[in-house]
Design an enzyme around this catalytic site. Structure first.
Site, PDB file in Angstrom:
ATOM      1  N   HIS A 179     -22.508 -45.106  13.984  1.00 20.73           N
ATOM      2  CA  HIS A 179     -21.163 -45.243  13.661  1.00 20.73           C
ATOM      3  C   HIS A 179     -20.286 -45.412  14.630  1.00 20.73           C
ATOM      4  CE1 HIS A 179     -17.718 -44.552  11.038  1.00 20.73           C
ATOM      5  NE2 HIS A 179     -17.172 -43.765  11.929  1.00 20.73           N
ATOM      6  N   CYS A 191      -4.351 -45.265  13.885  1.00 18.63           N
ATOM      7  CA  CYS A 191      -3.642 -45.393  12.625  1.00 18.63           C
ATOM      8  C   CYS A 191      -4.562 -45.628  11.526  1.00 18.63           C
ATOM      9  CB  CYS A 191      -2.508 -46.594  12.660  1.00 18.63           C
ATOM     10  SG  CYS A 191      -3.484 -48.213  13.112  1.00 18.63           S
TER      11      CYS A 191
END
Lengths: 349, 272
Positions: free
Chosen positions: A100, A51
């Protein structure tokens, strides 16, 4: 040479209107993986969609072609031209891309740093890619390391420690007051939403009894049923406080429901056993002066959110340690992958 | 040989303190276990030291300040390790081990030459009386550590200041309960210690009680802890009040042990 790119957006770079367009539910995910895998220049791929973020991890012999394919797909999926989308996306290559992913898996890049959900989501994304034959040697290596480092960070640092929401902060405090919650009795006054959530949390930690008091008894009974508890009349609260170890109040009463004198009496009757009062009411339900009584610990909404802030600070300082771990891991993974994927080796396979 | 033993023991304890301290800061369980086992290994050598000195001297090695310190440190550690085996908690070690180290360091700075036992002490009662009293002291020392931790943690909870200690110290209910237990045991041992002492006094000096400073002060200590137990059991005192009394009791105990020996001459001045 390894050639990994990540193209993605998250809660920091894109507003919710954009994020929701870029989100891939489970059914769309399989389809997306298959179609991207078939597009030119994309050798391996994992699509992480939660989300708060959507990220494409791609391994491509020629980075430009691979990325162009992904952009094309994104334009298509979101129904917007790339020129408009570019401001929301970030692209990292190789070493930065690895770092990352490790940060994401270790929950350093999350909205609530140290939350546990994202780790599972990274795993799921990887398994989905494998299921669809989109992940191969490179992604196995990359995500295997992400899962390992994610676990390591969680065990070696305190990044996930300390409650950062009101209801969990209440639990954490309860556990610093009481040795165990197993034999404790909770009294909840008023059937408010946060109150209910907190009791739910306490109940799942095994408190023995839940008592619910509310002006309208029917509502109290409804709530009590959820926790196999008992419902009582509003005027019985002081009496039941002698039995309760944790009292949670969240009514909208305009004045103090529980006064200092009440608690003095209660403490005498309960032989000074510690009493944890949680006042979620606004205006406050419990006289703040009760906190001065020995063995009484009163926390209101502000106190609880201060606890959360302090915990968040602690987590952020732990995140610095985690970053060092991740940076080391990313370095060695890049070295390893570059060595494994030397052109002579790859051409042989 | 004895010097080597004392140095080995003290170094192991110091390492244990370091391990416990790092455990406290990082909360890495492995470090806590390391601290525990360093403490245990020091304890093994410590046992050897006591036996060795006892065999050489042919008496229970508790005469003089040096021996009593070594013995007291040994008992504090024994009581601590015994609780630790059951609790597996670790945090307490951060507070107890430095105390043990300072007792040993104090002992190491003293003259450790062996002297013959004073004639008045040549009695089987010596081991019984001293062991019981020191067992009581060791329990009170443990209770003191619990009380300090209790007050620290409770202050955090009351003032709502969540600091680094908050996460690392155990729940206050636990600290309160363990403090109470330690004092209950310590009280039993001290009571028996005083009784055994008075029986011995009857044999040696002809009177059960001589109002010797040591006796008076051990009575004071005993009364403080009696007040603790009375407050707790009869008056329903809990928490901070009890912790304060536990600390006061520890102060009285220290004075009985050290203060009396140095400041108030009397029948018990064997430590000098």
């Amino acid at each position: 040479m390894m050639n990994i790119r990540v193209l993605g957006l998250n809660h920091k770079t894109a507003p919710i209107e954009i994020r929701e367009r870029a989100s891939f539910s489970n059914s769309r995910l399989d389809e997306a993986l298959r179609s991207l895998r078939a597009s030119p220049g994309v050798e391996e791929l994992v699509l992480l969609s939660t989300c708060n973020r959507t990220e494409f991890y791609v391994s491509c012999p020629q980075a430009d072609r691979g990325l162009a394919s992904v952009w094309e797909f994104v334009e298509d999926a979101m129904g917007m031209p790339a020129a408009k989308l570019k401001q929301y996306f970030y692209v990292h290559g190789n070493r930065d891309a690895v770092e990352h992913l490790l940060c994401v898996a270790a929950s350093l890049d999350s909205m609530v740093v140290g939350e546990t959900q994202v780790f599972g989501q990274v795993k799921d994304a990887y398994f989905a890619a494998r299921r669809n034959n989109a992940a191969g040697k490179v992604m196995d290596c990359l995500f295997g390391e992400a899962i390992r480092v994610g676990k390591k960070v969680r065990t070696d640092t305190q990044i996930g420690k300390g409650a950062v929401s009101t209801s969990t902060a209440a639990i954490e405090l309860a556990r610093k007051i009481f040795e165990t919650l197993q034999d404790k009795v909770v009294l909840i006054i008023g059937a408010g939403k946060i109150g209910e959530l907190t009791v739910k949390n306490l109940y799942s930690r095994g408190v023995s009894t839940v008592i619910v008091a509310n002006r309208t008894l029917v509502k109290a009974q409804d709530l009590a049923r959820q926790f196999c508890g008992t419902a009582i009349h509003f005027d019985g609260i002081i009496e039941h406080m002698c039995r309760a170890d944790i009292v949670l109040s969240s009514t909208s009463a305009p004045h103090f429901l529980v006064t200092r004198e009440d608690i003095c009496t209660v403490m005498r009757m309960r032989n000074n056993a510690p009493l944890f009062l949680i006042d979620l009411g606004l205006p406050r339900n419990i006289d703040p002066a009760t906190n001065d009584i020995a063995n009484v610990y009163l926390y209101n909404i502000d106190d609880l959110s201060r606890v959360c802030d302090a915990n968040m600070k602690e987590r952020l300082s732990e995140a610095k340690k985690a970053r060092a771990v991740i940076s080391r891991a990313a370095e060695s993974l890049c070295e390893r992958m570059n060595a494994d994927l030397r052109p002579d080796k790859v051409s042989a396979s | 040989m004895q010097q080597v033993l004392v140095r080995t023991i003290t170094s192991l304890y110091i390492l244990s303190v370091f391990a416990y301290f790092l455990f406290f800061v990082t909360q890495n369980k492995k470090l806590g276990t390391t601290g525990f086992f360093l403490g245990v290994s020091g304890f093994v050598f410590h046992c050897a030291l006591l036996v060795w000195r006892g065999v050489l001297l042919r008496h229970f090695p508790v005469s003089g300040l040096y021996e009593s310190l070594v013995f007291f440190a040994w008992l504090v550690l024994a009581v601590y390790l015994a609780t630790e085996v059951r609790l597996r908690q670790g945090t307490n070690g951060v507070f107890i081990m430095p105390l043990v180290v300072s007792l040993m360091a104090y002992a190491a700075s003293l003259d450790s030459s062996r002297r013959p036992l004073a004639p008045a002490l040549q009695s089987p009662w010596l081991s019984v009386h001293v062991t019981l009293c020191f067992l009581g002291y060791a329990c009170f020392t443990l209770a003191f550590a619990f009380a300090v931790m209790y007050l620290w943690q409770e202050r955090g909870l009351k003032t709502k200041k969540i600091d680094a200690f908050f996460f690392r110290l155990p729940p206050i209910e636990f600290l309160d309960r363990l403090g109470y237990r330690s004092i209950a045991f310590g009280f039993i041992f001290l009571t028996l210690g005083i009784i055994s002492g008075s029986v011995w006094a009857q044999n040696a000096w002809g009177r059960f009680w001589n109002w010797d400073p040591k006796e008076t002060w051990s009575l004071v200590t005993w009364l403080v802890y009696l007040a603790y137990l009375h407050g707790r059991l009869a008056l329903g005192f809990r928490g901070a009040k009890c912790a304060v009394v536990a600390i006061a009791g520890f102060g009285a105990m220290l004075f009985t042990y050290f203060g009396v020996s140095f400041l108030l001459p009397g029948l018990h001045s064997y430590l000098k």
